[in-house]
Motif scaffolding. Structure first.
Motif, PDB file in Angstrom:
ATOM      1  N   MET A  66       0.725  -1.134   0.043  1.00 55.05           N
ATOM      2  CA  MET A  66       0.112   0.076   0.008  1.00 55.05           C
ATOM      3  C   MET A  66       1.005   1.316  -0.047  1.00 55.05           C
ATOM      4  O   MET A  66       1.767   1.283   0.658  1.00 55.05           O
ATOM      5  N   PHE A  67       0.601   2.083  -0.890  1.00 50.38           N
ATOM      6  CA  PHE A  67       1.323   3.386  -0.758  1.00 50.38           C
ATOM      7  C   PHE A  67       0.267   4.448  -0.279  1.00 50.38           C
ATOM      8  O   PHE A  67      -0.709   4.482  -0.661  1.00 50.38           O
ATOM      9  N   VAL A  68       0.835   5.253   0.812  1.00 51.84           N
ATOM     10  CA  VAL A  68      -0.007   6.427   1.216  1.00 51.84           C
ATOM     11  C   VAL A  68       0.630   7.686   0.847  1.00 51.84           C
ATOM     12  O   VAL A  68       1.908   7.806   1.208  1.00 51.84           O
ATOM     13  N   ALA A  69       0.174   8.716   0.303  1.00 49.86           N
ATOM     14  CA  ALA A  69       0.778   9.993   0.141  1.00 49.86           C
ATOM     15  C   ALA A  69       0.102  11.022   0.651  1.00 49.86           C
ATOM     16  O   ALA A  69      -1.090  10.991   0.631  1.00 49.86           O
ATOM     17  N   THR A  70       0.547  11.777   1.615  1.00 52.80           N
ATOM     18  CA  THR A  70      -0.139  12.607   2.294  1.00 52.80           C
ATOM     19  C   THR A  70       0.601  13.881   2.735  1.00 52.80           C
ATOM     20  O   THR A  70       1.675  14.216   2.263  1.00 52.80           O
ATOM     21  N   ILE A  71       0.166  14.766   3.425  1.00 51.91           N
ATOM     22  CA  ILE A  71       0.636  15.872   3.828  1.00 51.91           C
ATOM     23  C   ILE A  71       0.911  15.968   5.630  1.00 51.91           C
ATOM     24  O   ILE A  71      -0.109  15.561   6.242  1.00 51.91           O
ATOM     25  N   ASN A  72       2.085  16.406   6.142  1.00 51.84           N
ATOM     26  CA  ASN A  72       2.537  16.037   7.408  1.00 51.84           C
ATOM     27  C   ASN A  72       1.638  17.406   8.290  1.00 51.84           C
ATOM     28  O   ASN A  72       1.512  18.394   7.756  1.00 51.84           O
ATOM     29  N   ARG A  73       1.301  17.136   9.431  1.00 49.16           N
ATOM     30  CA  ARG A  73       0.873  17.984  10.563  1.00 49.16           C
ATOM     31  C   ARG A  73       1.779  18.871  11.309  1.00 49.16           C
ATOM     32  O   ARG A  73       2.215  18.517  12.113  1.00 49.16           O
ATOM     33  N   THR A  74       2.710  19.920  10.319  1.00 46.81           N
ATOM     34  CA  THR A  74       3.705  20.664  11.099  1.00 46.81           C
ATOM     35  C   THR A  74       3.317  21.960  10.708  1.00 46.81           C
ATOM     36  O   THR A  74       2.690  22.355   9.689  1.00 46.81           O
ATOM     37  N   PRO A  75       3.936  22.956  11.475  1.00 46.09           N
ATOM     38  CA  PRO A  75       3.981  24.319  11.150  1.00 46.09           C
ATOM     39  C   PRO A  75       4.467  24.492   9.710  1.00 46.09           C
ATOM     40  O   PRO A  75       3.911  25.461   9.018  1.00 46.09           O
ATOM     41  N   LYS A  76       5.441  23.791   9.332  1.00 45.42           N
ATOM     42  CA  LYS A  76       6.150  24.035   7.890  1.00 45.42           C
ATOM     43  C   LYS A  76       4.915  23.885   6.703  1.00 45.42           C
ATOM     44  O   LYS A  76       4.735  24.604   5.672  1.00 45.42           O
ATOM     45  N   ALA A  77       4.280  22.501   6.946  1.00 40.45           N
ATOM     46  CA  ALA A  77       3.141  22.267   6.108  1.00 40.45           C
ATOM     47  C   ALA A  77       2.019  23.190   6.220  1.00 40.45           C
ATOM     48  O   ALA A  77       1.486  23.730   5.286  1.00 40.45           O
ATOM     49  N   VAL A 113      -0.946  28.108   3.461  1.00 44.37           N
ATOM     50  CA  VAL A 113      -0.717  29.651   2.943  1.00 44.37           C
ATOM     51  C   VAL A 113       0.061  29.707   1.854  1.00 44.37           C
ATOM     52  O   VAL A 113      -0.434  30.323   0.861  1.00 44.37           O
ATOM     53  N   GLY A 114       0.939  28.867   1.579  1.00 48.10           N
ATOM     54  CA  GLY A 114       1.782  28.969   0.341  1.00 48.10           C
ATOM     55  C   GLY A 114       0.721  28.588  -0.905  1.00 48.10           C
ATOM     56  O   GLY A 114       0.771  29.299  -1.823  1.00 48.10           O
ATOM     57  N   ALA A 115       0.453  27.396  -1.113  1.00 55.00           N
ATOM     58  CA  ALA A 115      -0.237  26.708  -2.167  1.00 55.00           C
ATOM     59  C   ALA A 115      -1.553  27.261  -2.327  1.00 55.00           C
ATOM     60  O   ALA A 115      -2.094  27.506  -3.473  1.00 55.00           O
ATOM     61  N   GLU A 116      -2.290  27.472  -1.217  1.00 52.87           N
ATOM     62  CA  GLU A 116      -3.683  28.115  -1.618  1.00 52.87           C
ATOM     63  C   GLU A 116      -3.885  29.661  -1.582  1.00 52.87           C
ATOM     64  O   GLU A 116      -4.611  30.336  -2.512  1.00 52.87           O
ATOM     65  N   TYR A 117      -3.142  30.203  -0.657  1.00 53.03           N
ATOM     66  CA  TYR A 117      -3.132  31.636  -0.660  1.00 53.03           C
ATOM     67  C   TYR A 117      -2.352  32.377  -1.459  1.00 53.03           C
ATOM     68  O   TYR A 117      -2.608  33.523  -2.099  1.00 53.03           O
ATOM     69  N   GLY A 168      -1.752  30.258  -5.371  1.00 47.46           N
ATOM     70  CA  GLY A 168      -3.176  30.032  -5.859  1.00 47.46           C
ATOM     71  C   GLY A 168      -3.319  28.727  -6.704  1.00 47.46           C
ATOM     72  O   GLY A 168      -3.828  28.433  -7.744  1.00 47.46           O
ATOM     73  N   TRP A 169      -2.325  27.739  -6.297  1.00 47.87           N
ATOM     74  CA  TRP A 169      -2.250  26.491  -6.874  1.00 47.87           C
ATOM     75  C   TRP A 169      -3.616  25.812  -6.879  1.00 47.87           C
ATOM     76  O   TRP A 169      -3.866  24.961  -7.533  1.00 47.87           O
ATOM     77  N   LEU A 170      -4.000  25.864  -5.464  1.00 43.94           N
ATOM     78  CA  LEU A 170      -5.066  25.069  -5.073  1.00 43.94           C
ATOM     79  C   LEU A 170      -6.146  25.981  -4.635  1.00 43.94           C
ATOM     80  O   LEU A 170      -5.807  26.932  -4.150  1.00 43.94           O
TER      81      LEU A 170
END
Lengths: 250, 418
Positions: free
Chosen positions: A164-175, A181-185, A188-190
Motif C-alpha cells: 500500500m502506498f500512502v501519500a499525504t501532508i504532514n501536520r507541521t507548522p512548515k506544512a 498559506v503558500g499553495a492556496e493563498y 493560488g495553486w489550489l
C-alpha cells in the motif's frame, strides 16, 4: 476509438456536457490541476520503482505492472489510474464523488485506456471482499472523516504479500506555511479551503494505523518542490508532502 | 533504391501512434531509431516524409562532436558513417585579410583534452542520411514517404495530422523535424525570432596536393568564415561564407575561375586544389523558435533552431535535441505518462533552450566580430584568441564544450543507454 458521447441512462445531456468540461479541466496540464500534473511524475516513479523491486518486474519495460491488480482509492479525475493501466495493471479506481467518476470515465474512454471506475468508498469495497496486489492511497487520508476507519478498510483490501502506498501532508507548522498559506493563498495553486491543517496526518499516526491492521512501513520519502526548477523531487525532509510504502506479510 | 520495408501505405485511420515524426531528415530518423531501439519499451513510432525517402544529393559536410557522435552510435548508424568521415585532430584558426601572404595561426585547438580522441568528425551529409535510412529500413520503422502534412489539430487525448491525400494520422505526440522553414511549426502557430546574415554558405568538396593530417582550417575573412574540414584521403569539405550577392556570382563562375577564387582564400598549407564534388549555396540565417514545445508537439533540429555554421554546430544541436527528447519520451512511457503532455515537453524545452541560445549568441557574436575588416577589431580579436591559446583551462573548456559533453547531458550524449 470513437469520439461519440458516452451513452448513459442515469444522467442527462447537460450533465454530460458539464462533466466533459470538467474532464478537460482535470486533464489540462496548464489548468487548475497543474500542480497535480507536475507532481505526478515523482509519485509515479516512486510507485513504479518500488512495485518493480517488490514484485521483481523490470522498470525498463513499458508494461511492468502486467498481472497486478491495483486499487486507486480517491482517484479524482484519474491522473494516477490511467498511467497505472497504461503500465499494464488491472485497475479499479474509486471515488466517492460522482462528478469525479464521470469525469474520469470520459477521459479514459477518449484515451482508450481501460480503467474500472466506480463511484464508491473504501469501506464499501472492503465490505464486498475486494482484494488487490497494490492499494494506492494518494492524497486522500487528509480529506477523510475518520482516518482509522479508512485505513482499516484500505489495509483489509491488500492481499498477503501486497503493498500500500500512502501519500499525504504532514501536520507541521512548515506544512501549514507551505501547503496551506503558500499553495492556496500565495501561489493560488489550489482552491482556498482545499486542505485544513488539523486534518493533516503525521507519519507516526500512519505507522500506528498500519501496525494495527497487520501492515508495516517498509519505506518512506519526503517530496519537495524546487521553485527554481519548477519540479517536485524526492527529499529526506518529510515535514510537508511525504509518501509511505507499507507491506503486508505474505 | 526501392525497398518494400519502407511502407508507403497510409496509417490506419483509427490508430493513435505514440509518436509521429514529421520529417525524415537526419534528426527525425535518429529520433525514430532512438525510440524504436529503447530497451524494454515498445514505442509505436512512425515517420512522415514529404519526399521520396531517398537521401538528397546534399554537398554539405556535417561537423559532429563526440557527444552527438555517441547518439549516432547508439542508433547503429555510426559504423557505416565512420569510414566515410574525416577525423579532426586539430583546429587551425586564422584571421588575415585576403592579400597577406602569411597567415599566423591564432589558435590551435587540439591535444589538450585527450591526445588520442579526434576533436570532431566531418561527415558527408548524404552518407549520414543514407546510413540512417538504411537503419530505419533494417529495424522496420514505418516511414510514410511522399506524404505532405497540411494540418495540425489538437484533439484532446491526441493530435491529428491532416495529409495532402485527405487522410489523417493521429499521435499522442507529434514531432516537427521538418526543417528550418517547418510548415508544422507555422501550423501550430509557433513564432520565431532571428535574422538573415546576408551571407551565403558555399559548400563543396575539394581534393588537395598535401595531406591535411587531421587539421581543420578556419580563416576568418572579410566576407565571413572560410573553413576547410578534413575528409578521408587528401580531401576536405568546404564551408565558404560570403556576402550573398558575391556568393551568387561566385557560384555562377565556371569551375576554373571558381577554383581560382577558392585558392585565393584557402591559404598555402594544403598545396594545389581540385574540385571534387558539386557546389551548393545555402543562405545563412539565425532562427530560434519561441517555443520548442506546446501540448502534443515538440520541435527538433532546424525546425527549432538554426545557427551560423561557423562553429559547425547545426547537426550537433539537432542530435542533442534527439537525445533529450528521446529520453523524456521513454521516461514518460515507462511511467505510464502521456508523452504528449506539455508538462513532460516543458522539460525538453528547459533542457535544450539554454544550450541552443548560448550557441546562437556565441556564433552570432563571433561572426559579427570577425567579418568586418577593420584593423583595431583585428588587433582586439588577435589578442583575445592569443589569450585563449595560452590558457590551458579555457582551451580545455572550449574543447569540451565543442565536444558537447559538458553540463547535464542527455544519456545518449553521455554514451549511456536510454
Amino acid at each position: 476509438m470513437t469520439k461519440a458521447a458516452p451513452q448513459r441512462t442515469t444522467i442527462d445531456d447537460a450533465e454530460v456536457a458539464r462533466f466533459s468540461a470538467l474532464s478537460r479541466e482535470w486533464w489540462n496540464p496548464a489548468g487548475k490541476f497543474r500542480v497535480l500534473h507536475k507532481f505526478n511524475p515523482v509519485r509515479l516513479a516512486y510507485i513504479r520503482d518500488h512495485v518493480c523491486s517488490h514484485f521483481g518486474h523490470s522498470p525498463q519495460s513499458s508494461k511492468p505492472f502486467e498481472g497486478l491488480r491495483i486499487l486507486d482509492i480517491g482517484c479524482g479525475g484519474g491522473l494516477i489510474a490511467e498511467p497505472m493501466a497504461r503500465l499494464g495493471a488491472e485497475v479499479v479506481a474509486a471515488d466517492a464523488s460522482r462528478t469525479n467518476i464521470e469525469v474520469a470515465k470520459i477521459h479514459a474512454e477518449e484515451s482508450g485506456v481501460p480503467v474500472d471506475y466506480r463511484e464508491t468508498t473504501a469501506e464499501a469495497l472492503a465490505e464486498a471482499g475486494e482484494q488487490f496486489d497494490i492499494v494506492l492511497n494518494l492524497e486522500v487520508v487528509e480529506h477523510v472523516a475518520d482516518v482509522n476507519l479508512f485505513m482499516e478498510a484500505c489495509c483489509a483490501m491488500v492481499k498477503p504479500g501486497g503493498l500500500m502506498f500512502v501519500a499525504t501532508i504532514n501536520r507541521t507548522p512548515k506544512a501549514f506555511a507551505l501547503a496551506i498559506v503558500g499553495a492556496e493563498y500565495v501561489l493560488g495553486w489550489l482552491p482556498k479551503g482545499t486542505h485544513s491543517w488539523d486534518k493533516f496526518v503525521t507519519p507516526a499516526e500512519l505507522d500506528e494505523a498500519l501496525a494495527g491492521n497487520g501492515m508495516h512501513r517498509i519505506d518512506q520519502t519526503g517530496v519537495f518542490y524546487n521553485v527554481l526548477m519548477d519540479q517536485w523531487r524526492p527529499a529526506r525532509d518529510m515535514d510537508v508532502n511525504y509518501m509511505i510504502l507499507a507491506a503486508k506479510p505474505a | 533504391m526501392t525497398d518494400k520495408s519502407i511502407r508507403q501505405a497510409h496509417a490506419d485511420p483509427g490508430k493513435v501512434h505514440d509518436v509521429v515524426i514529421v520529417g525524415g531528415g537526419p534528426a527525425g530518423l535518429a529520433l525514430a531509431l532512438a525510440l524504436h531501439m529503447a530497451p524494454g519499451v515498445e514505442v509505436d513510432v512512425a515517420v512522415v516524409e514529404r519526399g521520396n525517402g531517398e537521401p538528397p544529393n546534399d554537398p554539405r559536410g556535417w561537423a559532429i562532436a563526440e557527444g552527438p557522435r555517441r547518439v549516432l552510435d547508439a542508433v547503429g548508424a555510426w559504423v557505416d558513417v565512420a569510414t566515410r568521415s574525416g577525423e579532426v585532430r586539430e583546429m587551425v584558426i586564422s584571421d588575415t585579410p585576403l592579400g597577406d601572404a602569411v597567415r599566423p595561426s591564432l589558435l590551435n585547438l587540439g591535444g589538450t583534452d585527450n591526445e588520442h580522441d579526434p576533436v570532431a568528425w566531418i561527415v558527408p551529409a548524404g552518407a549520414l542520411h543514407g546510413a540512417l535510412l538504411m537503419r530505419a529500413r533494417e529495424t522496420g520503422i514505418a516511414v510514410h514517404t511522399g506524404t505532405s502534412v497540411t494540418g495540425f489539430e489538437q484533439a484532446g487525448a491526441y493530435a491529428s495530422l491532416a495529409t495532402a491525400s485527405g487522410g489523417f494520422i493521429k499521435a499522442r505526440l507529434v514531432v516537427a523535424a521538418d526543417g528550418v522553414r517547418s510548415p508544422l511549426r507555422s501550423m501550430a502557430g509557433i513564432r520565431t525570432v532571428g535574422w538573415d546574415y546576408g551571407q551565403t554558405g558555399i559548400v563543396t568538396t575539394v581534393s588537395h596536393q598535401f595531406p591535411h593530417e587531421g587539421r581543420a582550417f578556419q580563416h576568418f575573412l572579410p566576407g565571413g568564415p572560410f573553413a576547410l574540414l578534413p575528409l578521408p584521403g587528401n580531401r576536405s569539405s568546404v564551408v565558404w561564407t560570403e556576402e550573398s550577392g558575391k556568393a551568387k556570382r561566385l557560384l555562377a563562375l565556371d569551375d576554373l575561375s571558381f577554383m581560382a577564387e577558392f585558392a585565393l582564400r584557402a591559404g598555402p598549407e594544403l598545396g594545389d586544389f581540385a574540385l571534387e564534388g558539386p557546389r551548393g549555396g545555402f543562405p545563412l540565417n539565425l532562427l530560434i523558435a519561441r517555443k520548442f514545445a506546446v501540448q502534443r508537439l515538440a520541435l527538433i533540429g532546424d525546425a527549432a533552431h538554426r545557427v551560423h555554421p561557423l562553429a559547425g554546430q547545426g547537426l550537433n544541436l539537432g542530435l542533442k535535441d534527439v537525445a533529450a527528447l528521446a529520453e523524456i519520451i521513454v521516461d514518460s512511457l515507462r511511467l505510464g505518462i502521456d508523452p504528449g503532455a506539455v508538462t513532460q515537453l516543458e522539460q525538453y524545452e528547459r533542457w535544450r533552450r539554454f544550450d541552443v541560445f548560448q550557441m546562437a549568441v556565441a556564433t552570432d557574436g563571433i561572426n559579427r566580430l570577425f567579418s568586418p575588416d577593420i584593423a583595431p577589431l583585428r588587433v582586439l580579436r588577435d589578442i583575445g584568441m592569443g589569450l585563449v591559446d595560452r590558457s590551458g583551462l579555457l582551451k580545455t573548456w572550449i574543447l569540451r564544450e565543442a565536444a558537447g559533453v559538458t553540463g547535464s547531458a542527455p544519456k545518449l550524449v553521455q554514451g549511456l543507454p536510454l
